[in-house]
Motif scaffolding. Sequence first.
Motif, mmCIF file in Angstrom:
data_model
loop_
_atom_site.group_PDB
_atom_site.id
_atom_site.type_symbol
_atom_site.label_atom_id
_atom_site.label_comp_id
_atom_site.label_asym_id
_atom_site.label_seq_id
_atom_site.Cartn_x
_atom_site.Cartn_y
_atom_site.Cartn_z
ATOM 1 N N SER A 171 0.838 -1.199 0.000
ATOM 2 C CA SER A 171 0.000 0.000 0.000
ATOM 3 C C SER A 171 0.867 1.242 0.000
ATOM 4 O O SER A 171 2.037 1.209 0.393
ATOM 5 N N TYR B 265 -2.513 4.348 -9.189
ATOM 6 C CA TYR B 265 -2.952 5.727 -8.976
ATOM 7 C C TYR B 265 -4.200 6.023 -9.805
ATOM 8 O O TYR B 265 -5.147 6.648 -9.321
ATOM 9 N N ARG C 232 -3.794 3.876 -0.358
ATOM 10 C CA ARG C 232 -3.991 3.410 -1.738
ATOM 11 C C ARG C 232 -3.544 1.967 -1.890
ATOM 12 O O ARG C 232 -2.398 1.627 -1.605
ATOM 13 N N GLU D 180 0.764 9.080 1.262
ATOM 14 C CA GLU D 180 1.459 8.174 0.360
ATOM 15 C C GLU D 180 2.962 8.142 0.614
ATOM 16 O O GLU D 180 3.694 7.441 -0.069
ATOM 17 N N SER E 272 -7.321 4.185 -8.352
ATOM 18 C CA SER E 272 -7.727 4.783 -7.078
ATOM 19 C C SER E 272 -8.349 6.155 -7.293
ATOM 20 O O SER E 272 -9.344 6.506 -6.658
ATOM 21 N N ARG E 273 -7.766 6.927 -8.199
ATOM 22 C CA ARG E 273 -8.317 8.247 -8.490
ATOM 23 C C ARG E 273 -9.710 8.124 -9.091
ATOM 24 O O ARG E 273 -10.619 8.873 -8.744
ATOM 25 N N SER F 25 -5.794 9.881 -1.533
ATOM 26 C CA SER F 25 -4.382 9.611 -1.805
ATOM 27 C C SER F 25 -3.492 10.176 -0.706
ATOM 28 O O SER F 25 -2.339 10.499 -0.934
#
Length: 261
Positions: free
Chosen positions: A196, A204, A200, A217, A207-208, A214
């Motif tokens: 992870s 990317y 997340r 990170e 997830s977006r 986010s």
Amino acid sequence: MNNWIGLLIALSLALVAGVLNWKYLERKTEEIEMVSFVAIKDGVRIKPGDTFLEKHFTSLDIPRKSVGSLKDSAVLYADRLTIVSMKAVRDYVGGDVVLRQELKTPPAEFSLGKDELAIWIPVDGSSFVSSLVAPGDMVSFFVTSPAPVVDPGRPSGSNEDEKDPEWNLDGNLPAKPPEPVSYGESELIGPFRILSLGGRLGSYEVSRASGASSAQENVMGIAVRQVGNGVEPKAEKLLQRVNSASFRQAGVLLHPRSKKN
């Protein structure tokens, strides 16, 4: 007798002609028969994270003989309602075909293999671009061990030692300067599999598109191998560095991705 032979010949020729004609029509039907796939309408622009609506779609008709592998990867127009309300994970413009492999959602939780444990490592956010790194990637960490160097002072009996200290204008002795500290060389520890990046758990883009946060990170979850009641030596060394009072955030080295990634 000759009439019967002529009749049989005529019937045979008619049968052969019928079979050939049927094969011809079958081939032409296959050329003309269309398979319809979901495509984006002309003039429509969909961005990552946008929701698919039925009004975004149009039918892309392709002759069955020309479909090829598209039938295994594209969404049939008849199944378009199954992707309505899903989120786009990339940009779409008019004419783009919607592929099944693009309809992804981030995993609900990361999975650990047999004899694996998860640990979290604070990493230097300035040393890598988190959006280009995804769970499943292999990374190693640059960690630096602080090595304080104490000033041994001037040799006893030197002229410098014989000098009187200089006093400040307020009548106090000057403050002693801090002892110089140097840091040891960076050591590379790894590789480890990323589980992870903050919260997340997927790429990317995915997830977006799903609207996931986010944040954090710069805290990387990694999988380590359990050995008895502890962890493998490289993970133990990494944890010792992380838990030391002088630990600074680790740098990140991304290893080449395999083809399956």
